[in-house]
Design a protein around this motif. Sequence first.
Motif, mmCIF file in Angstrom:
data_model
loop_
_atom_site.group_PDB
_atom_site.id
_atom_site.type_symbol
_atom_site.label_atom_id
_atom_site.label_comp_id
_atom_site.label_asym_id
_atom_site.label_seq_id
_atom_site.Cartn_x
_atom_site.Cartn_y
_atom_site.Cartn_z
ATOM 1 N N ASP A 22 34.078 -0.018 -6.977
ATOM 2 C CA ASP A 22 34.543 0.211 -5.613
ATOM 3 C C ASP A 22 36.050 -0.024 -5.592
ATOM 4 O OD1 ASP A 22 34.899 0.390 -2.888
ATOM 5 O OD2 ASP A 22 34.233 -1.661 -2.497
ATOM 6 N N ALA A 23 36.812 1.027 -5.335
ATOM 7 C CA ALA A 23 38.265 0.938 -5.419
ATOM 8 C C ALA A 23 38.851 -0.033 -4.406
ATOM 9 C CB ALA A 23 38.881 2.326 -5.229
ATOM 10 N N ARG A 240 43.574 -2.571 -17.463
ATOM 11 C CA ARG A 240 44.466 -1.415 -17.648
ATOM 12 C C ARG A 240 43.695 -0.103 -17.604
ATOM 13 N NH1 ARG A 240 49.657 -1.945 -19.773
ATOM 14 N NH2 ARG A 240 50.386 -4.106 -19.954
ATOM 15 N N LEU A 241 42.481 -0.100 -18.133
ATOM 16 C CA LEU A 241 41.677 1.114 -18.097
ATOM 17 C C LEU A 241 41.333 1.511 -16.670
ATOM 18 C CD1 LEU A 241 39.327 0.348 -21.113
ATOM 19 C CD2 LEU A 241 40.956 2.255 -20.983
ATOM 20 N N THR A 242 41.047 0.520 -15.817
ATOM 21 C CA THR A 242 40.731 0.844 -14.423
ATOM 22 C C THR A 242 41.948 1.378 -13.689
ATOM 23 O OG1 THR A 242 41.203 -1.408 -13.627
ATOM 24 C CG2 THR A 242 38.937 -0.928 -14.313
ATOM 25 N N ARG A 243 43.152 1.076 -14.201
ATOM 26 C CA ARG A 243 44.380 1.570 -13.565
ATOM 27 C C ARG A 243 44.816 2.920 -14.121
ATOM 28 N NH1 ARG A 243 48.521 -2.056 -14.755
ATOM 29 N NH2 ARG A 243 47.338 -3.745 -15.700
ATOM 30 N N GLY A 244 44.037 3.458 -15.078
ATOM 31 C CA GLY A 244 44.292 4.809 -15.538
ATOM 32 C C GLY A 244 45.051 4.942 -16.837
ATOM 33 N N ASP A 245 45.404 3.826 -17.497
ATOM 34 C CA ASP A 245 46.091 3.921 -18.787
ATOM 35 C C ASP A 245 45.149 4.513 -19.832
ATOM 36 O OD1 ASP A 245 48.037 2.630 -17.401
ATOM 37 O OD2 ASP A 245 48.005 0.781 -18.590
ATOM 38 N N THR A 246 45.696 5.285 -20.759
ATOM 39 C CA THR A 246 44.856 5.877 -21.799
ATOM 40 C C THR A 246 44.400 4.798 -22.772
ATOM 41 O OG1 THR A 246 46.673 6.323 -23.336
ATOM 42 C CG2 THR A 246 46.210 8.007 -21.651
ATOM 43 N N PRO A 247 43.228 4.961 -23.382
ATOM 44 C CA PRO A 247 42.757 3.970 -24.345
ATOM 45 C C PRO A 247 43.760 3.698 -25.465
ATOM 46 C CG PRO A 247 40.940 5.391 -23.727
ATOM 47 C CD PRO A 247 42.184 5.971 -23.087
ATOM 48 N N ALA A 248 44.454 4.730 -25.926
ATOM 49 C CA ALA A 248 45.439 4.535 -26.992
ATOM 50 C C ALA A 248 46.581 3.645 -26.529
ATOM 51 C CB ALA A 248 45.973 5.885 -27.463
ATOM 52 N N ASP A 249 47.085 3.888 -25.308
ATOM 53 C CA ASP A 249 48.162 3.065 -24.776
ATOM 54 C C ASP A 249 47.685 1.643 -24.504
ATOM 55 O OD1 ASP A 249 49.935 5.166 -24.883
ATOM 56 O OD2 ASP A 249 49.731 5.707 -22.759
ATOM 57 N N VAL A 250 46.459 1.531 -24.030
ATOM 58 C CA VAL A 250 45.900 0.205 -23.748
ATOM 59 C C VAL A 250 45.804 -0.608 -25.028
ATOM 60 C CG1 VAL A 250 43.807 -1.020 -23.053
ATOM 61 C CG2 VAL A 250 44.652 0.892 -21.681
ATOM 62 N N GLN A 278 36.216 3.794 -18.665
ATOM 63 C CA GLN A 278 37.241 4.337 -17.765
ATOM 64 C C GLN A 278 36.688 5.485 -16.919
ATOM 65 O OE1 GLN A 278 40.799 6.463 -19.394
ATOM 66 N NE2 GLN A 278 41.931 4.836 -18.304
ATOM 67 N N ARG A 279 35.896 6.346 -17.517
ATOM 68 C CA ARG A 279 35.303 7.452 -16.756
ATOM 69 C C ARG A 279 34.363 6.935 -15.688
ATOM 70 N NH1 ARG A 279 35.274 9.636 -21.958
ATOM 71 N NH2 ARG A 279 33.094 9.040 -22.319
ATOM 72 N N ALA A 280 33.596 5.893 -16.013
ATOM 73 C CA ALA A 280 32.684 5.314 -15.025
ATOM 74 C C ALA A 280 33.437 4.702 -13.867
ATOM 75 C CB ALA A 280 31.794 4.266 -15.696
ATOM 76 N N CYS A 281 34.585 4.087 -14.157
ATOM 77 C CA CYS A 281 35.355 3.406 -13.116
ATOM 78 C C CYS A 281 36.132 4.360 -12.229
ATOM 79 C CB CYS A 281 36.313 2.385 -13.737
ATOM 80 S SG CYS A 281 35.466 0.926 -14.352
ATOM 81 N N THR A 282 36.203 5.624 -12.611
ATOM 82 C CA THR A 282 36.834 6.608 -11.715
ATOM 83 C C THR A 282 35.816 7.140 -10.715
ATOM 84 O OG1 THR A 282 36.376 8.445 -13.237
ATOM 85 C CG2 THR A 282 38.482 7.302 -13.483
ATOM 86 N N ASN A 283 34.546 6.767 -10.899
ATOM 87 C CA ASN A 283 33.481 7.197 -9.988
ATOM 88 C C ASN A 283 33.400 6.193 -8.835
ATOM 89 O OD1 ASN A 283 31.316 8.477 -8.906
ATOM 90 N ND2 ASN A 283 29.843 7.810 -10.446
ATOM 91 N N VAL A 284 34.474 6.163 -8.018
ATOM 92 C CA VAL A 284 34.622 5.127 -7.000
ATOM 93 C C VAL A 284 34.021 5.574 -5.682
ATOM 94 C CG1 VAL A 284 36.709 4.204 -8.041
ATOM 95 C CG2 VAL A 284 36.897 6.015 -6.343
ATOM 96 N N LEU A 285 33.837 4.593 -4.780
ATOM 97 C CA LEU A 285 33.339 4.912 -3.441
ATOM 98 C C LEU A 285 34.415 5.633 -2.644
ATOM 99 C CD1 LEU A 285 31.501 1.590 -2.504
ATOM 100 C CD2 LEU A 285 30.556 3.637 -3.514
#
Length: 285
Positions: A22-23, A240-250, A278-285
């Motif tokens: 939930d964002a 960081r993943l929930t904030r949209g950073d790429t896994p490589a950068d994280v 990260q994909r799951a966490c973009t599935n926000v309310l």
Amino acid sequence: MHTRPMPAPSRNKNDWLHIRRDAETGIESVQAHFTGHAYDAHAHDEVLIGVTQDGIQRFRCHRSTHTSTRGRVILIEPGAVHDGDAIEEGGFTYAMLYLPQSWVRTALDGRLPAASAALSGRFRETLTDDDGLREAIVRAFAAIHGREGRLARDVSLHRLVDHLSDHWDHRAAQAAPERSATTRARDYLYAHIADDIGLDDLATHAGMDRFRLHRQFTAAVGQSPHAYLVNLRLRAARDRLTRGDTPADVATAVGFADQSHLGRWFRRAFGMSPGAYQRACTNVL
């Protein structure tokens, strides 16, 4: 210091994990089913509250082994190291809410005399059979995981916190902890999370020889300094993943050698890859 990454555990084809975030509140809802070994010892920044929905769930937390069966409530404080295993062939299923400390602090304000201090304490019990709390968790989980909307979420969470506040051990938060060698070592690891830290570096900062520090740290924290550092990195990676950073950068930002190195440790602790999380966490309310 041992730094060689361990291989990720194999997953049974019947294992599954669903996660939503939930964002607005930052609360994550997780429902999962595991057979055999579920996840390695790790810790979270959030307050974890959940219910075993089916099967038998066994885990270690606070240096004790706990066995949760259907309907039992699980309460785990931020930073508490725990693992998870199924002990019968059919595995176990659970539903869990990950409550950010900032959200809990705000929610407890007015209910507890010192809400901020309470978060430095612990729950009275890791497992409880409180029927009211169980019902409140189930309802809040359904509202968040089932996308029932903000009003349903807010009302169910309000009721949840009312029940949850009764389970904090207020006495555990009374006295500020002494700054021991272990505390100094933990602070150093927090401050140098992405650095290539050696045990000698840690011992120098803590003011204790490396052998005594390793023994004292492991006894006090429940993990070796290296395992504790890996967990700090994993917790920072999730943020960081929930904030949209790429896994490589994280991976680079939090101190892992590369994305593959991050992925191996992430799957061991959380049962899924950084990209899937990260994909799951973009599935926000």
